[in-house]
Write a protein that holds these residues in place. Structure first.
Motif, PDB file in Angstrom:
ATOM      1  N   PRO A  97       0.813  -1.220   0.000  1.00 47.83           N
ATOM      2  CA  PRO A  97       0.000   0.000   0.000  1.00 47.83           C
ATOM      3  C   PRO A  97       0.851   1.277   0.000  1.00 47.83           C
ATOM      4  N   TRP A  98       1.978   1.246   0.714  1.00 52.86           N
ATOM      5  CA  TRP A  98       2.812   2.447   0.774  1.00 52.86           C
ATOM      6  C   TRP A  98       3.375   2.790  -0.605  1.00 52.86           C
ATOM      7  N   LEU A  99       3.837   1.776  -1.340  1.00 53.64           N
ATOM      8  CA  LEU A  99       4.405   2.041  -2.663  1.00 53.64           C
ATOM      9  C   LEU A  99       3.347   2.532  -3.637  1.00 53.64           C
ATOM     10  N   ILE A 100       2.136   2.054  -3.499  1.00 50.98           N
ATOM     11  CA  ILE A 100       1.034   2.563  -4.333  1.00 50.98           C
ATOM     12  C   ILE A 100       0.785   4.028  -4.007  1.00 50.98           C
ATOM     13  N   TYR A 101       0.788   4.338  -2.720  1.00 50.76           N
ATOM     14  CA  TYR A 101       0.592   5.718  -2.272  1.00 50.76           C
ATOM     15  C   TYR A 101       1.705   6.622  -2.805  1.00 50.76           C
ATOM     16  N   THR A 102       2.973   6.197  -2.633  1.00 53.80           N
ATOM     17  CA  THR A 102       4.076   7.045  -3.093  1.00 53.80           C
ATOM     18  C   THR A 102       4.107   7.148  -4.617  1.00 53.80           C
ATOM     19  N   TYR A 103       3.689   6.085  -5.304  1.00 51.96           N
ATOM     20  CA  TYR A 103       3.625   6.163  -6.765  1.00 51.96           C
ATOM     21  C   TYR A 103       2.585   7.190  -7.196  1.00 51.96           C
ATOM     22  N   ASN A 104       1.450   7.224  -6.512  1.00 53.62           N
ATOM     23  CA  ASN A 104       0.410   8.207  -6.833  1.00 53.62           C
ATOM     24  C   ASN A 104       0.885   9.634  -6.589  1.00 53.62           C
TER      25      ASN A 104
ATOM     26  N   LYS B 164       6.771   7.622  -9.474  1.00 59.36           N
ATOM     27  CA  LYS B 164       8.027   6.872  -9.472  1.00 59.36           C
ATOM     28  C   LYS B 164       7.782   5.527  -8.810  1.00 59.36           C
ATOM     29  N   THR B 165       8.219   4.462  -9.478  1.00 61.00           N
ATOM     30  CA  THR B 165       8.071   3.118  -8.942  1.00 61.00           C
ATOM     31  C   THR B 165       9.114   2.890  -7.854  1.00 61.00           C
ATOM     32  N   PHE B 166       8.751   2.211  -6.805  1.00 63.28           N
ATOM     33  CA  PHE B 166       9.631   1.870  -5.681  1.00 63.28           C
ATOM     34  C   PHE B 166      10.239   3.095  -5.019  1.00 63.28           C
ATOM     35  N   TYR B 167       9.498   4.174  -4.946  1.00 63.79           N
ATOM     36  CA  TYR B 167       9.960   5.389  -4.281  1.00 63.79           C
ATOM     37  C   TYR B 167       9.487   5.328  -2.836  1.00 63.79           C
ATOM     38  N   TRP B 168      10.353   4.824  -1.966  1.00 63.18           N
ATOM     39  CA  TRP B 168       9.975   4.611  -0.567  1.00 63.18           C
ATOM     40  C   TRP B 168       9.884   5.925   0.197  1.00 63.18           C
ATOM     41  N   ALA B 169      10.874   6.793   0.006  1.00 64.28           N
ATOM     42  CA  ALA B 169      10.931   8.060   0.742  1.00 64.28           C
ATOM     43  C   ALA B 169      11.902   8.986   0.031  1.00 64.28           C
ATOM     44  N   ASN B 170      11.965  10.215   0.483  1.00 65.44           N
ATOM     45  CA  ASN B 170      12.873  11.164  -0.152  1.00 65.44           C
ATOM     46  C   ASN B 170      14.067  11.495   0.741  1.00 65.44           C
ATOM     47  N   SER B 171      14.413  10.612   1.642  1.00 64.22           N
ATOM     48  CA  SER B 171      15.541  10.886   2.540  1.00 64.22           C
ATOM     49  C   SER B 171      16.831  10.188   2.113  1.00 64.22           C
TER      50      SER B 171
END
Length: 179
Positions: free
Chosen positions: A1-8, A12-19
């Motif tokens: 669910p988190w990867l779907i949220y970050t993709y939306n 970007k695919t597999f964008y976990w976080a920006n840190s």
């Protein structure tokens, strides 16, 4: 669910976080007296070596800022590869032995040093025994050890802390005990 949220949010695919790129930027710091320790932006603004760069990206969106950190980190690493290697060694030291800059300056901060020395010696002994007797070690255990090695190298490349090493203890004890 988190990867779907970050993709939306990012497309970007597999964008976990920006840190991650910020961590890479602090790891790539070429300045003397700095060892690649991760800092928050507000703390970097207090450091004269970083203030100009951080000020230049503060008005960017989080994704643009992430890209700027990545570009600057790559530039630092390619311009100062020896310093980056020294920062990697410092990071490995933080991962296994020494406290981070955030740890209180007390003798208790160095408490894990002694048991970790023994663990590191046992790891090296196990690797040597494992290489000599590699046919006797189950393939699953070899796969787990390779996973551990990749994890360790990956953790050292960004910002590493003891807690990242401690989560590997169950596997390490299994590997050490088996060999």
């Amino acid at each position: 669910p988190w990867l779907i949220y970050t993709y939306n949010l990012t497309n970007k695919t597999f964008y976990w976080a920006n840190s991650g790129n910020m961590s890479l930027y602090t790891m790539s710091t070429p300045y003397s007296g700095e060892t690649g320790q991760w800092y928050l932006e507000k703390d970097l603004l207090k450091k004269p070596n970083h203030k100009v760069f951080i000020d230049s990206i503060l008005s960017l969106t989080p994704l643009q800022r992430d890209v700027a950190y990545k570009k600057q980190a790559i530039k630092n690493i390619s311009t100062y590869p020896k310093k980056y290697i020294m920062n990697l060694i410092s990071n490995l030291g933080r991962l296994l032995f020494f406290p981070s800059d955030y740890a209180p300056d007390t003798i208790l901060s160095y408490y894990p040093f002694v048991p970790n020395i023994f663990i590191v010696v046992f790891i090296f002994c196990s690797i040597i025994i494992g290489l000599i007797n590699y046919k006797l070690i189950p393939k699953e255990l070899i796969f787990l050890f390779l996973f551990f090695a990749i994890y360790l190298v990956g953790s050292t490349a960004l910002s590493a802390y003891r807690r990242m090493f401690h989560v590997t203890m169950p596997f390490l004890f299994l590997f050490i005990g088996y060999t």
